[in-house]
Design an enzyme around this catalytic site. Structure first.
Site, PDB file in Angstrom:
ATOM      1  CD  GLN A 172      -2.261 -11.155  -4.632  1.00 15.73           C
ATOM      2  OE1 GLN A 172      -1.875 -12.322  -4.560  1.00 15.73           O
ATOM      3  NE2 GLN A 172      -2.929 -10.570  -3.651  1.00 15.73           N
ATOM      4  CB  ALA A 203       7.325  -9.354   3.375  1.00 17.22           C
ATOM      5  CB  CYS A 228     -19.725  -6.394   3.854  1.00 14.62           C
ATOM      6  SG  CYS A 228     -21.364  -6.423   4.526  1.00 14.62           S
ATOM      7  CB  THR A 288      -0.925   0.011   1.239  1.00 15.62           C
ATOM      8  OG1 THR A 288      -1.771  -1.142   1.184  1.00 15.62           O
ATOM      9  CG2 THR A 288      -1.777   1.262   1.278  1.00 15.62           C
TER      10      THR A 288
HETATM   11  C1  LIG Z   1      -2.255  -7.071  -0.733  1.00 17.42           C
HETATM   12  C2  LIG Z   1      -2.107  -6.152  -1.880  1.00 17.42           C
HETATM   13  C3  LIG Z   1      -1.729  -4.820  -1.687  1.00 17.42           C
HETATM   14  C4  LIG Z   1      -1.521  -4.230  -0.320  1.00 17.42           C
HETATM   15  O1  LIG Z   1      -0.381  -4.746   0.277  1.00 17.42           O
HETATM   16  P1  LIG Z   1      -0.041  -4.452   1.818  1.00 17.42           P
HETATM   17  O2  LIG Z   1       1.342  -4.917   1.971  1.00 17.42           O
HETATM   18  O3  LIG Z   1      -1.030  -5.263   2.583  1.00 17.42           O
HETATM   19  O4  LIG Z   1      -0.205  -2.998   2.043  1.00 17.42           O
HETATM   20  C5  LIG Z   1      -1.563  -4.031  -2.804  1.00 17.42           C
HETATM   21  N1  LIG Z   1      -1.758  -4.504  -4.034  1.00 17.42           N
HETATM   22  C6  LIG Z   1      -2.117  -5.777  -4.262  1.00 17.42           C
HETATM   23  C7  LIG Z   1      -2.302  -6.264  -5.644  1.00 17.42           C
HETATM   24  C8  LIG Z   1      -2.314  -6.640  -3.190  1.00 17.42           C
HETATM   25  O5  LIG Z   1      -2.689  -7.895  -3.419  1.00 17.42           O
END
Ligand SMILES: *Cc1c(COP(=O)(O)O)cnc(C)c1O
Length: 406
Positions: free
Chosen positions: A182, A203, A330, A75
């Site tokens: 991902q 991570a 939700c 994020t």
């Molecule tokens: C989980 C995710 C995030 C956020 O990652 P965090 O480390 O939880 O802040 C951003 N982009 C994608 C595609 C995610 O799957």
């Protein structure tokens, strides 16, 4: 049903690999140093550990260790990349292009950029979730400074054609950013090879700890810079201030090393398990649909719609035992269908009836067999209770039915 718990929500977060935890432990008490303390051995030990982890992570994605900026997670990396590029390159232009199917961390950062005077184009995607390359190229204009396209989608697992996107961006001289949260650690990811200049990842989506992430920032040809979003001690080459999370970074590094060694075997095993799960459900249940491009998809993910069954309701039949995600988020007032599936062109009914299954390194064959039984039972149960399913079985064309307002 017995009391076992099966975790099929690895796209939300992965368990921390016990080998990663073991590597982290000494950095809580035994080695407590601040990596920025240059004047004593505690600091040196911490700095060495961070340098080592930075190399492990850089190796995984074939970049230089200096090109890795540590953050608190993807994020923050997304925010830093988008807002940081916008501020740094504002004199060149104010236009950014992204997709409607991006993660909220990207979309909401873009929303903020619009409030700061930026212009953002949110592109529709193809029905299979992939980017429309012609539309992308057509959207580029002289004021465009950045294209942001995620490597793999968190809800559908769809993998974007990064090489083709990179070629378009290179041709027009615009920077390319990718949220690869991902993808990194699960499939081979090499940003330089495909012309990605900034890349966010985390991570805890690759068997490392929560609360630590990274942003890759290309250093040469072109030399990319981002304006820091956090002011302070000027850590991380001035791009991200704040004391480094040493144990977290050490764990992130170990997770990257393991991923490099085990990715191929993990993805081969998981794609077989995923395919078995999907096939069994589609063979044993009627009206089950796959969402997103099956040929360009992460090996451990499948997103399925069970027509005429509410995903949320379906989950209630088994979520005491099986953790998955439904395509509905939700919100306080209503149950909104997933904006990602809506962007793929799914109607409300199919979007509402979707479930995301994301397998992981610790998922077993036996767990998949168990999940299939529970799901088949759950869907049959829900459909038995459903007047809509009854009408469908009687051959009534549900699209022609005019529903009363409620
Ligand atoms: C989980 C995710 C995030 C956020 O990652 P965090 O480390 O939880 O802040 C951003 N982009 C994608 C595609 C995610 O799957």
């Amino acid at each position: 049903m017995d009391n076992r718990l099966i975790y099929l929500d690895n796209n939300a977060t992965t368990p921390t690999d016990p080998r990663v935890v073991d590597t982290m432990l000494p950095y809580f008490y035994q080695h407590p140093g601040n990596a920025a303390s240059r004047n004593h051995p505690f600091g040196w030990t911490a700095e060495e550990a961070v340098d080592y982890a930075r190399e492990q992570i850089a190796n995984l994605i074939s970049v230089e260790s200096k090109e890795i900026i540590f953050t608190s997670g993807a994020t923050e990396s997304d925010n830093l990349a988008l807002k940081g590029v916008f501020e740094m390159y504002r004199r060149k232009g104010n236009h950014i292009i992204t997709l409607k199917t991006e993660h909220k961390a990207v979309l909401d950062s873009c929303g903020k950029i619009e409030k700061m005077g930026g212009e953002v184009t949110y592109l529709d995607v193809n029905y299979d979730g992939t980017v429309d390359l012609a539309k992308l190229e057509a959207a580029i204009k002289p004021s465009t400074i950045l294209v942001s396209v995620m490597w793999a989608n968190n809800e559908t697992g769809v993998i974007q054609p990064m090489k083709e996107i990179g070629e378009i961006c290179a041709k027009h001289g615009v920077l390319l950013m990718s949220d690869a949260t991902q993808a990194v650690g699960k499939i081979p990811v090499n940003p330089k090879e495909v012309g990605v200049h900034l890349m966010a990842f985390s991570a805890h989506k690759m068997y490392g700890p929560k609360g630590v992430g990274a942003l890759f920032v290309n250093r040469k040809k072109p030399r990319v810079k981002v304006t820091a979003q956090m002011d302070g001690g000027g850590h991380e080459r001035g791009m991200r201030s704040g004391t480094l999370n040493v144990p977290g970074i050490v764990g992130f590094g170990k997770a990257a090393e393991i991923a490099g060694q085990e990715m191929a075997q993990d993805s081969e095993r998981l794609s077989k398990l995923r395919d078995k799960l999907q096939k069994q459900l589609m063979d044993r249940l009627e009206e089950v649909y796959v969402n997103g491009n099956e040929g360009h998809r992460m090996p451990h993910v499948t997103n399925l719609s069970f027509k005429h069954v509410e995903g949320e309701g379906l989950m209630m039949t088994f979520n005491q035992n099986i953790a998955v995600s439904s395509g509905s988020a939700c919100t306080s007032a209503s149950l909104e269908p997933s904006y990602v599936l809506v962007a793929l062109g799914l109607g409300d009914d199919l979007a509402h009836s979707s479930i995301r299954f994301s397998l992981g390194r610790f998922t077993t064959d036996e767990e998949i067999d168990y999940a299939v039984e529970a799901l088949v039972k759950g869907v049959n149960h829900m459909r038995e209770l459903s007047p809509i399913w009854e009408m469908y079985k009687e051959g009534i064309d549900l699209d022609s039915v005019i529903w009363a307002e409620h």
